[in-house]
Design an enzyme around this catalytic site. Structure first.
Site, PDB file in Angstrom:
ATOM      1  N   GLU A  16      -4.284 -11.347   5.962  1.00 20.38           N
ATOM      2  CA  GLU A  16      -3.421 -10.626   4.998  1.00 20.38           C
ATOM      3  C   GLU A  16      -2.183 -11.140   4.565  1.00 20.38           C
ATOM      4  OE1 GLU A  16      -3.719  -6.464   7.091  1.00 20.38           O
ATOM      5  OE2 GLU A  16      -3.411  -7.691   8.847  1.00 20.38           O
TER       6      GLU A  16
ATOM      7  N   GLU B  40       1.492   2.682  13.410  1.00 19.91           N
ATOM      8  CA  GLU B  40       0.032   2.827  13.816  1.00 19.91           C
ATOM      9  C   GLU B  40      -0.241   1.730  15.004  1.00 19.91           C
ATOM     10  OE1 GLU B  40      -2.859   2.147  10.918  1.00 19.91           O
ATOM     11  OE2 GLU B  40      -4.314   1.370  12.532  1.00 19.91           O
TER      12      GLU B  40
ATOM     13  N   ARG C  12       0.894  -4.636  19.057  1.00 21.13           N
ATOM     14  CA  ARG C  12       1.761  -3.358  18.420  1.00 21.13           C
ATOM     15  C   ARG C  12       2.387  -2.277  19.585  1.00 21.13           C
ATOM     16  NH1 ARG C  12      -0.212  -1.536  12.938  1.00 21.13           N
ATOM     17  NH2 ARG C  12      -0.030  -3.463  11.773  1.00 21.13           N
TER      18      ARG C  12
ATOM     19  N   SER D 164      -6.738   2.493  15.791  1.00 20.12           N
ATOM     20  CA  SER D 164      -7.313   3.231  14.905  1.00 20.12           C
ATOM     21  C   SER D 164      -8.584   3.647  15.629  1.00 20.12           C
ATOM     22  CB  SER D 164      -7.551   2.512  13.613  1.00 20.12           C
ATOM     23  OG  SER D 164      -6.453   2.773  12.492  1.00 20.12           O
TER      24      SER D 164
ATOM     25  N   ARG E 163      -6.948 -12.148  10.481  1.00 22.66           N
ATOM     26  CA  ARG E 163      -6.899 -11.297   9.192  1.00 22.66           C
ATOM     27  C   ARG E 163      -6.060 -12.062   8.079  1.00 22.66           C
ATOM     28  NH1 ARG E 163      -7.286  -4.715  10.333  1.00 22.66           N
ATOM     29  NH2 ARG E 163      -8.999  -5.107  11.893  1.00 22.66           N
TER      30      ARG E 163
ATOM     31  N   ARG F  50       5.266  -6.348  11.430  1.00 21.83           N
ATOM     32  CA  ARG F  50       4.281  -5.800  12.249  1.00 21.83           C
ATOM     33  C   ARG F  50       2.948  -6.181  11.971  1.00 21.83           C
ATOM     34  NH1 ARG F  50       3.307   0.414  10.140  1.00 21.83           N
ATOM     35  NH2 ARG F  50       5.513   0.503  10.522  1.00 21.83           N
ATOM     36  N   HIS F  51       2.794  -7.187  11.188  1.00 28.61           N
ATOM     37  CA  HIS F  51       1.315  -7.715  10.736  1.00 28.61           C
ATOM     38  C   HIS F  51       1.710  -9.304  11.388  1.00 28.61           C
ATOM     39  CE1 HIS F  51       0.947  -4.433   8.119  1.00 28.61           C
ATOM     40  NE2 HIS F  51      -0.258  -4.516   8.553  1.00 28.61           N
TER      41      HIS F  51
HETATM   42  P1  ATP Z   1      -2.183  -1.515   9.285  1.00 26.65           P
HETATM   43  O1  ATP Z   1      -2.652  -0.291   8.236  1.00 26.65           O
HETATM   44  O2  ATP Z   1      -1.063  -1.024  10.194  1.00 26.65           O
HETATM   45  O3  ATP Z   1      -2.367  -2.849   8.732  1.00 26.65           O
HETATM   46  P2  ATP Z   1      -4.926  -1.518   9.792  1.00 26.65           P
HETATM   47  O4  ATP Z   1      -5.175   0.052   9.794  1.00 26.65           O
HETATM   48  O5  ATP Z   1      -5.568  -2.400   8.942  1.00 26.65           O
HETATM   49  O6  ATP Z   1      -3.511  -1.515  10.439  1.00 26.65           O
HETATM   50  P3  ATP Z   1      -7.149  -1.259  11.995  1.00 26.65           P
HETATM   51  O7  ATP Z   1      -8.378  -2.068  11.143  1.00 26.65           O
HETATM   52  O8  ATP Z   1      -7.064  -0.204  12.278  1.00 26.65           O
HETATM   53  O9  ATP Z   1      -5.646  -2.046  11.407  1.00 26.65           O
HETATM   54  O10 ATP Z   1      -6.884  -2.110  13.391  1.00 26.65           O
HETATM   55  C1  ATP Z   1      -6.977  -1.707  14.648  1.00 26.65           C
HETATM   56  C2  ATP Z   1      -5.434  -2.004  15.046  1.00 26.65           C
HETATM   57  O11 ATP Z   1      -5.367  -3.350  15.255  1.00 26.65           O
HETATM   58  C3  ATP Z   1      -4.053  -1.362  14.516  1.00 26.65           C
HETATM   59  O12 ATP Z   1      -3.993  -0.052  14.750  1.00 26.65           O
HETATM   60  C4  ATP Z   1      -3.082  -2.556  15.012  1.00 26.65           C
HETATM   61  O13 ATP Z   1      -2.657  -1.924  16.250  1.00 26.65           O
HETATM   62  C5  ATP Z   1      -3.867  -3.806  15.209  1.00 26.65           C
HETATM   63  N1  ATP Z   1      -3.833  -4.556  14.130  1.00 26.65           N
HETATM   64  C6  ATP Z   1      -4.521  -4.805  13.000  1.00 26.65           C
HETATM   65  N2  ATP Z   1      -4.296  -5.807  12.033  1.00 26.65           N
HETATM   66  C7  ATP Z   1      -3.162  -6.094  12.596  1.00 26.65           C
HETATM   67  C8  ATP Z   1      -2.306  -7.249  12.329  1.00 26.65           C
HETATM   68  N3  ATP Z   1      -2.524  -7.777  11.006  1.00 26.65           N
HETATM   69  N4  ATP Z   1      -1.375  -7.539  13.142  1.00 26.65           N
HETATM   70  C9  ATP Z   1      -1.123  -6.949  14.395  1.00 26.65           C
HETATM   71  N5  ATP Z   1      -2.043  -5.801  14.670  1.00 26.65           N
HETATM   72  C10 ATP Z   1      -2.998  -5.412  13.921  1.00 26.65           C
HETATM   73 MG    MG Z   2      -5.996   1.308  11.250  1.00 25.29          MG
END
Ligand code: ATP
Ligand code: MG
Length: 429
Positions: A215, A352, A403, A355, A213, A221-222
């Site tokens: 991001e 979180e 996480r 999901s 990602r 946490r990312h």
């Molecule tokens: P957040 O809102 O906390 O950034 P998200 O809702 O974008 O997460 P999801 O697409 O729901 O993330 O991805 C499922 C799971 O994967 C998340 O609950 C999290 O545990 C993990 N995850 C997602 N993006 C990341 C990231 N950039 N780094 C670490 N873990 C991640």
């Molecule tokens: Mg999510």
């Protein structure tokens, strides 16, 4: 082999016998006539003792070795209650396997705080430290036990592509790459593929998956490259069936780690109890009510870090689900239920960690939903095709491995939980 025993494998039966141990020299105490060397291997430590007058040459050679050099040491295993493990190795012979350069870029046993960047730049040394190693031994257990649990429940392990022609979740947070002159992307998650697999009859699949990602934000946490346990299961009645798997998998792995990793948990100062099942479920609407008592928060807003933390302060449990989210806060594939989505987040101490949702399985409904969100349906042809020729109701979740570990082990930074983290600033080592 260059070793007959690991340090922790030696038992009373070996006392009085010749053994060979191998590893890294952690410390050398040279008292002049006698020297004590602490040798570290993957299981622990052992003491090597050498008396100068018995073998002056060997003595000189070993005491002049730099710390962290790798040796294989041979000699008599002698009972000695005053020494760690209750025995010592009286050195008779040694093979120097790798001499360490000096100075070390960082210490292994020094209690001095090394900054995190230095640790990450020298991760191979950082991993020799007990605390760091303990995190990854627990990670190893978590993945094994989650896998075991899912296999016992009939999930088949799969591996789906990481290079793809369309971005999995839509959105802009994708890494684009050149694929022989065409545009391609690294997958953000296995979402589309695991859903396609629901049309095959496999019924239940899981993947220990990489997420990529792009991001932009830099948070604790990312990661830009992270791992997850992704599951998808067919013939569910609703999202509750998926939540049950998420909570039972979590409790199963926690119980196994408590049973098998007490040493690592002690090193990391983690003392936890098994949460009781089922985990509490809190509706999004209730969350809104709680938050509105303290902050300005509108129904329909997504929950960010601050909101999640605030909510956690009002709850006396650590693991809980947030359910019945507004449809607009969830991705296009989440099953609508009026103005809500059949979606949930699993929260751990205000963050979180997973999901999930029941997904839309009806082709027309899915296309309508994508169009209403302004998505270009043509980019999703391969995905949508799987919904046209027999697709059962299904749902699943994505569960962040780092996480979970971060919360379970009370670590402040998610980068502690992955070997070689990738973030905006770091693409090495
Ligand atoms: P957040 O809102 O906390 O950034 P998200 O809702 O974008 O997460 P999801 O697409 O729901 O993330 O991805 C499922 C799971 O994967 C998340 O609950 C999290 O545990 C993990 N995850 C997602 N993006 C990341 C990231 N950039 N780094 C670490 N873990 C991640
Ligand atoms: Mg999510």
């Amino acid at each position: 082999m260059l070793r007959s025993h690991f340090s922790k494998e030696v038992s009373e039966n070996d006392y009085g016998k010749k053994i060979r141990i191998a590893g890294w020299i952690e410390d050398i105490r040279n008292l002049g006539g006698i020297a004590f060397i602490i040798l570290r291997d993957r299981m622990g430590r052992a003491q090597i003792t050498i008396i100068k007058r018995m073998n002056p040459e060997l003595f000189k050679e070993i005491v002049s070795l730099p710390r962290e050099s790798v040796i294989s040491a041979y000699g008599l295993c002698q009972k000695n209650e005053k020494v760690m493990n209750g025995w010592e190795l009286l050195l008779e012979d040694m093979e120097i396997l790798s001499k360490a350069s000096t100075p070390l870029p960082m210490g292994v046993i020094d209690k001095v705080n090394v900054d995190f960047d230095t640790r990450l730049d020298n991760r191979f040394i950082d991993l020799r430290r007990e605390e760091t190693k303990a995190i990854f031994m627990i990670r190893h257990s978590f993945i094994k036990h989650a896998s075991d649990f899912l296999r016992k429940r009939g999930f088949i392990e799969v591996h789906t592509p990481k290079i793809t022609a369309s971005s999995s979740e839509g959105g802009t947070e994708v890494f684009k790459l050149d694929y022989f002159g065409k545009d391609a992307y690294l997958v953000q998650s296995p979402q589309l593929y695991k859903q396609i697999l629901m049309a095959t009859g496999f019924d239940r699949v899981y993947e220990i998956a990489w997420y990529f990602r792009a991001e932009e934000h830099d948070t604790s946490r990312h990661l830009n490259e992270s791992t997850a346990i992704d599951i998808e299961m067919a013939f569910i009645s609703n999202e509750e069936d998926v939540m049950k798997i998420a909570e039972e998998m979590t409790n199963y792995t926690i119980q196994k780690i408590l049973d098998e990793n007490s040493k690592e948990l002690e090193i990391l100062n983690v003392d936890i109890d098994l949460p009781s099942l089922p985990y509490p479920r809190i509706k999004y609407d209730e969350v809104v009510e709680i938050l509105q008592r303290e902050i300005d928060f509108k129904w329909g807003d997504d929950l960010g870090t601050d909101e999640e933390n605030l909510l956690a302060k009002h709850l006396e449990y650590e693991l809980y689900f947030i359910t019945k989210f507004p449809l607009e806060t969830k991705p296009f594939y989440a099953m609508p239920n009026g103005k809500y989505a059949r979606a949930f987040d699993l929260e751990y101490k205000g963050m979180e960690i997973a999901s999930g949702a029941q997904r839309i399985h009806d082709y027309e409904m899915l296309v309508n939903r994508m169009e209403s969100l302004g998505m270009n349906v043509k980019n999703f042809e391969d995905y949508l095709k799987a919904f046209k020729y027999g697709m059962p109701p299904h749902g699943g979740f994505g569960y962040g491995i780092e996480r979970f570990l971060m919360r379970f082990l009370n670590l402040k930074n998610i980068r502690e939980c992955i070997l070689f983290p990738r973030d905006r600033k770091r693409i090495r080592p």
